[in-house]
Motif scaffolding. Structure first.
Motif, PDB file in Angstrom:
ATOM      1  N   ASP A  46      11.256  -4.810   7.359  1.00 30.62           N
ATOM      2  CA  ASP A  46      12.232  -4.077   8.157  1.00 30.62           C
ATOM      3  C   ASP A  46      12.069  -2.604   7.820  1.00 30.62           C
ATOM      4  O   ASP A  46      12.714  -2.060   6.937  1.00 30.62           O
ATOM      5  N   ASP A  47      11.160  -1.962   8.541  1.00 37.32           N
ATOM      6  CA  ASP A  47      10.777  -0.598   8.159  1.00 37.32           C
ATOM      7  C   ASP A  47      11.041   0.389   9.276  1.00 37.32           C
ATOM      8  O   ASP A  47      10.325   1.346   9.460  1.00 37.32           O
ATOM      9  N   SER A  48      12.112   0.118  10.058  1.00 36.31           N
ATOM     10  CA  SER A  48      12.344   0.967  11.220  1.00 36.31           C
ATOM     11  C   SER A  48      12.619   2.418  10.821  1.00 36.31           C
ATOM     12  O   SER A  48      12.403   3.324  11.606  1.00 36.31           O
ATOM     13  N   THR A  49      13.102   2.639   9.612  1.00 38.12           N
ATOM     14  CA  THR A  49      13.309   4.016   9.173  1.00 38.12           C
ATOM     15  C   THR A  49      12.423   4.363   7.991  1.00 38.12           C
ATOM     16  O   THR A  49      12.611   5.392   7.358  1.00 38.12           O
ATOM     17  N   SER A  52      11.998   4.956   1.100  1.00 34.59           N
ATOM     18  CA  SER A  52      12.051   6.186   0.326  1.00 34.59           C
ATOM     19  C   SER A  52      11.074   6.124  -0.847  1.00 34.59           C
ATOM     20  O   SER A  52      11.022   5.127  -1.558  1.00 34.59           O
ATOM     21  N   VAL A  53      10.304   7.168  -1.035  1.00 30.27           N
ATOM     22  CA  VAL A  53       9.307   7.204  -2.107  1.00 30.27           C
ATOM     23  C   VAL A  53       9.474   8.502  -2.908  1.00 30.27           C
ATOM     24  O   VAL A  53       9.666   9.568  -2.330  1.00 30.27           O
ATOM     25  N   ALA A  54       9.448   8.352  -4.225  1.00 29.03           N
ATOM     26  CA  ALA A  54       9.550   9.526  -5.113  1.00 29.03           C
ATOM     27  C   ALA A  54       8.163   9.910  -5.612  1.00 29.03           C
ATOM     28  O   ALA A  54       7.414   9.050  -6.081  1.00 29.03           O
ATOM     29  N   ILE A  55       7.814  11.170  -5.472  1.00 36.36           N
ATOM     30  CA  ILE A  55       6.471  11.643  -5.858  1.00 36.36           C
ATOM     31  C   ILE A  55       6.604  12.824  -6.827  1.00 36.36           C
ATOM     32  O   ILE A  55       7.430  13.718  -6.612  1.00 36.36           O
ATOM     33  N   PRO A 125      10.663   1.916  -3.546  1.00 34.66           N
ATOM     34  CA  PRO A 125      11.870   1.187  -3.937  1.00 34.66           C
ATOM     35  C   PRO A 125      11.518  -0.233  -4.398  1.00 34.66           C
ATOM     36  O   PRO A 125      10.405  -0.707  -4.128  1.00 34.66           O
ATOM     37  N   PRO A 126      12.470  -0.934  -5.060  1.00 34.34           N
ATOM     38  CA  PRO A 126      12.213  -2.327  -5.458  1.00 34.34           C
ATOM     39  C   PRO A 126      11.840  -3.177  -4.249  1.00 34.34           C
ATOM     40  O   PRO A 126      12.373  -2.979  -3.149  1.00 34.34           O
ATOM     41  N   GLY A 127      10.893  -4.095  -4.433  1.00 34.67           N
ATOM     42  CA  GLY A 127      10.475  -4.959  -3.331  1.00 34.67           C
ATOM     43  C   GLY A 127       9.233  -4.462  -2.618  1.00 34.67           C
ATOM     44  O   GLY A 127       8.719  -5.126  -1.725  1.00 34.67           O
ATOM     45  N   TYR A 128       8.771  -3.289  -3.008  1.00 35.22           N
ATOM     46  CA  TYR A 128       7.576  -2.725  -2.378  1.00 35.22           C
ATOM     47  C   TYR A 128       6.525  -2.387  -3.439  1.00 35.22           C
ATOM     48  O   TYR A 128       6.857  -2.176  -4.603  1.00 35.22           O
ATOM     49  N   VAL A 129       5.293  -2.343  -3.013  1.00 35.48           N
ATOM     50  CA  VAL A 129       4.186  -1.999  -3.910  1.00 35.48           C
ATOM     51  C   VAL A 129       3.574  -0.684  -3.428  1.00 35.48           C
ATOM     52  O   VAL A 129       3.412  -0.481  -2.217  1.00 35.48           O
ATOM     53  N   MET A 130       3.264   0.191  -4.374  1.00 34.96           N
ATOM     54  CA  MET A 130       2.608   1.454  -4.027  1.00 34.96           C
ATOM     55  C   MET A 130       1.105   1.318  -4.231  1.00 34.96           C
ATOM     56  O   MET A 130       0.656   0.790  -5.257  1.00 34.96           O
ATOM     57  N   GLU A 131       0.346   1.740  -3.257  1.00 37.58           N
ATOM     58  CA  GLU A 131      -1.110   1.812  -3.409  1.00 37.58           C
ATOM     59  C   GLU A 131      -1.511   3.282  -3.418  1.00 37.58           C
ATOM     60  O   GLU A 131      -1.135   4.030  -2.518  1.00 37.58           O
ATOM     61  N   ARG A 152       0.019   4.569   0.019  1.00 40.79           N
ATOM     62  CA  ARG A 152       0.523   3.646   1.030  1.00 40.79           C
ATOM     63  C   ARG A 152       1.543   2.718   0.388  1.00 40.79           C
ATOM     64  O   ARG A 152       1.334   2.245  -0.730  1.00 40.79           O
ATOM     65  N   VAL A 153       2.620   2.449   1.087  1.00 45.52           N
ATOM     66  CA  VAL A 153       3.623   1.494   0.620  1.00 45.52           C
ATOM     67  C   VAL A 153       3.423   0.201   1.381  1.00 45.52           C
ATOM     68  O   VAL A 153       3.231   0.218   2.599  1.00 45.52           O
ATOM     69  N   ARG A 154       3.439  -0.919   0.650  1.00 40.41           N
ATOM     70  CA  ARG A 154       3.378  -2.210   1.344  1.00 40.41           C
ATOM     71  C   ARG A 154       4.386  -3.154   0.716  1.00 40.41           C
ATOM     72  O   ARG A 154       4.782  -2.964  -0.437  1.00 40.41           O
ATOM     73  N   PRO A 155       4.817  -4.172   1.458  1.00 40.88           N
ATOM     74  CA  PRO A 155       5.788  -5.110   0.888  1.00 40.88           C
ATOM     75  C   PRO A 155       5.161  -5.893  -0.262  1.00 40.88           C
ATOM     76  O   PRO A 155       3.945  -6.102  -0.279  1.00 40.88           O
ATOM     77  N   ARG A 156       6.003  -6.315  -1.213  1.00 37.57           N
ATOM     78  CA  ARG A 156       5.496  -7.145  -2.301  1.00 37.57           C
ATOM     79  C   ARG A 156       5.061  -8.489  -1.728  1.00 37.57           C
ATOM     80  O   ARG A 156       5.606  -8.952  -0.728  1.00 37.57           O
ATOM     81  N   GLY A 157       4.079  -9.120  -2.332  1.00 37.08           N
ATOM     82  CA  GLY A 157       3.585 -10.407  -1.844  1.00 37.08           C
ATOM     83  C   GLY A 157       2.572 -10.204  -0.756  1.00 37.08           C
ATOM     84  O   GLY A 157       2.106  -9.092  -0.502  1.00 37.08           O
TER      85      GLY A 157
END
Lengths: 292, 180
Positions: A46-49, A52-55, A125-131, A152-157
């Motif tokens: 559910d990525d309609s918006t 949030s990523v901290a860099i 955020p929790p539940g996502y993996v950063m590449e 790139r952010v992708r969902p976990r799993g």
């Protein structure tokens, strides 16, 4: 020439129901129909918006000579955000908080002078993996004179179905549609080729073109060939031309109808996105790009 | 002079440098972001000259130096990366060609007044652009080799050459394998 696409979609077999994607309404109807007939549920976040990523960059080491400064910048869903320029002896940049579309690669720009070492950190955020640079991690040692770092952010799993050629349903989130490229030799996913909305186009149909195809190879087992800067129209420089993955070959073909054989490719052609088994022995066209 | 008058004068004197200084936001994140967004809008519209003007507004290097030109080229590459990310490949390609021509011109112009180790930066960046964005491994190899000649300790050049060789080996392995 502006083009839009027709997706020939079946969740269990390539080519099947045909949807004409040209407007939000058509896209929505297509999404609902595809969802109802799908035996494989869409695994789209559910990525309609966006998320949030901290860099931040820290452990900055300075050369000690000449101009010495560093700043980071990223253009996310809400425009460009940059840190203030830090100078020696400061070793940590301010933090950037930005929103990024899931599954899409974003360039983090690094403006550095007199920096001999630094670590870039990007935390989802929790539940996502950063590449970062195609590898799942949240820290990356910046290399000398590297001015762009891809994240790139992708969902976990598993983000996409395991079977090669299986597509997700059409969706109204930012990841509009994606088709699996199967697995690598170690069983991990080879990723998916997708249409992802980054909010840049004037309307959503502008994404359904060869320019809008998104793919990031998760391994060196997958070879991506891009159109060179001198390529002739209708091909566009820098866009994906072909992907060789262990289980499938993807071809973005815009050269008109053709029957070609040899060099391990033997396919009946037509403009569109083709996916074939193995290394391209007989491919099927699953997306047609149409001039409008 | 009364104590009150003295206090007011001290306050005014203390404020003078602030009031008198020209407003400068160079180096702030907000200024860079605003300039970059302005450049992006111009580039999307196909006006790369205006995009360059906005992009270079907050450059930190001194003009007419190789470092300044490398900074300009770096920003053009960054602009191209964001243009590609928003599917504007045509204008991204134009920005990349501008970056390449800037690097070529500066290498030629500053041969006599810039140390070789600094000139290597231009070739390192050229190699990076050719490899990652123009998908031209032969030009990238030539640029990295030039950078190595100018700076034998160039980590960027040796990393770049290693990556290109690795990519070639992997591609040969992939095309030679398969089940067909």
């Amino acid at each position: 020439m502006k083009r839009r696409s027709r997706i020939m979609y079946s969740p269990t077999r390539l080519s099947g129901a045909r949807f004409h994607c040209g407007s939000h309404l058509h896209l929505l109807l297509a999404g609902v129909l595809a969802f109802l007939c799908s035996s494989v549920r869409a695994q789209v976040a559910d990525d309609s918006t966006g998320v949030s990523v901290a860099i931040i960059a820290y452990q900055v080491g300075w050369t000690g000579t000449g101009t010495q400064n560093l700043s980071l910048s990223v253009t996310g869903l809400q425009g460009t955000q940059s840190t203030d320029l830090i100078q020696s002896p400061t070793t940590t940049t301010p933090q950037i908080m930005t929103r990024l579309a899931v599954g899409k690669t974003y360039p983090v720009t690094v403006n550095a002078n007199g920096v001999k070492a630094a670590t870039l950190q990007a935390v989802p955020p929790p539940g996502y993996v950063m590449e970062i640079e195609h590898i799942a991690r949240e820290g990356y040692a910046l290399k000398a004179s590297q001015s762009v770092v891809n994240i790139r952010v992708r969902p976990r799993g598993r983000p996409v179905p395991e079977r090669a050629g299986v597509a997700t349903a059409l969706a109204t989130e930012r990841t509009l549609w994606q088709v699996s490229l199967g697995t690598l030799s170690n069983g991990e996913s080879a990723g998916a080729i997708a249409f992802i909305d980054v909010g840049a186009g004037s309307n959503i149909s502008s994404i359904f073109s060869p320019n809008g195809l998104v793919y990031d190879p998760p391994s060196s087992e997958v070879q991506v060939t891009y159109n060179p800067s001198t390529v002739a129209s209708p091909y566009v420089p820098g866009t994906i031309r072909q992907i060789l993955a262990p289980q499938v070959c993807v071809d973005v073909y815009m050269g008109g109808a053709e029957v070609r054989s040899g060099d391990r490719l033997q396919t009946i052609r037509g403009d569109g996105l083709h996916i074939g088994s193995g290394y391209g022995v007989y491919s099927e066209r699953i997306v047609v790009f149409e001039g409008v | 002079m009364s104590l009150r008058t003295f206090t007011v004068l001290v306050f005014v004197a203390a404020m003078m440098p602030v009031v008198g200084a020209a407003p400068s936001n160079k180096g702030t994140g907000a200024a860079h972001a605003a300039n970059f967004d302005a450049a992006l809008a111009q580039a999307h519209a196909g006006n790369l000259s205006a995009a360059e003007a906005a992009l270079f507004r907050d450059n930190v290097q001194r003009q007419n130096t190789l470092a300044y030109d490398v900074e300009c080229a770096t920003k053009l590459v960054q602009l191209a990366a964001v243009l590609q990310q928003t599917y504007d490949y045509q204008n991204a390609n134009t920005a990349l060609q501008l970056a390449i021509s800037t690097l070529d011109a500066t290498s030629a112009a500053h041969q006599s007044d810039t140390p070789a180790i600094d000139r290597a930066q231009a070739d390192e960046l050229r190699g990076f652009v050719c490899d990652r964005y123009l998908h031209d491994p032969d030009s990238a190899t030539a640029a990295f080799q030039r950078a190595q000649q100018l700076n034998p300790n160039s980590a960027a050049a040796s990393d770049g050459l290693a990556k290109i060789n690795s990519d070639k080996a992997t591609k040969n392995r992939a095309i030679g394998g398969g089940n067909g």
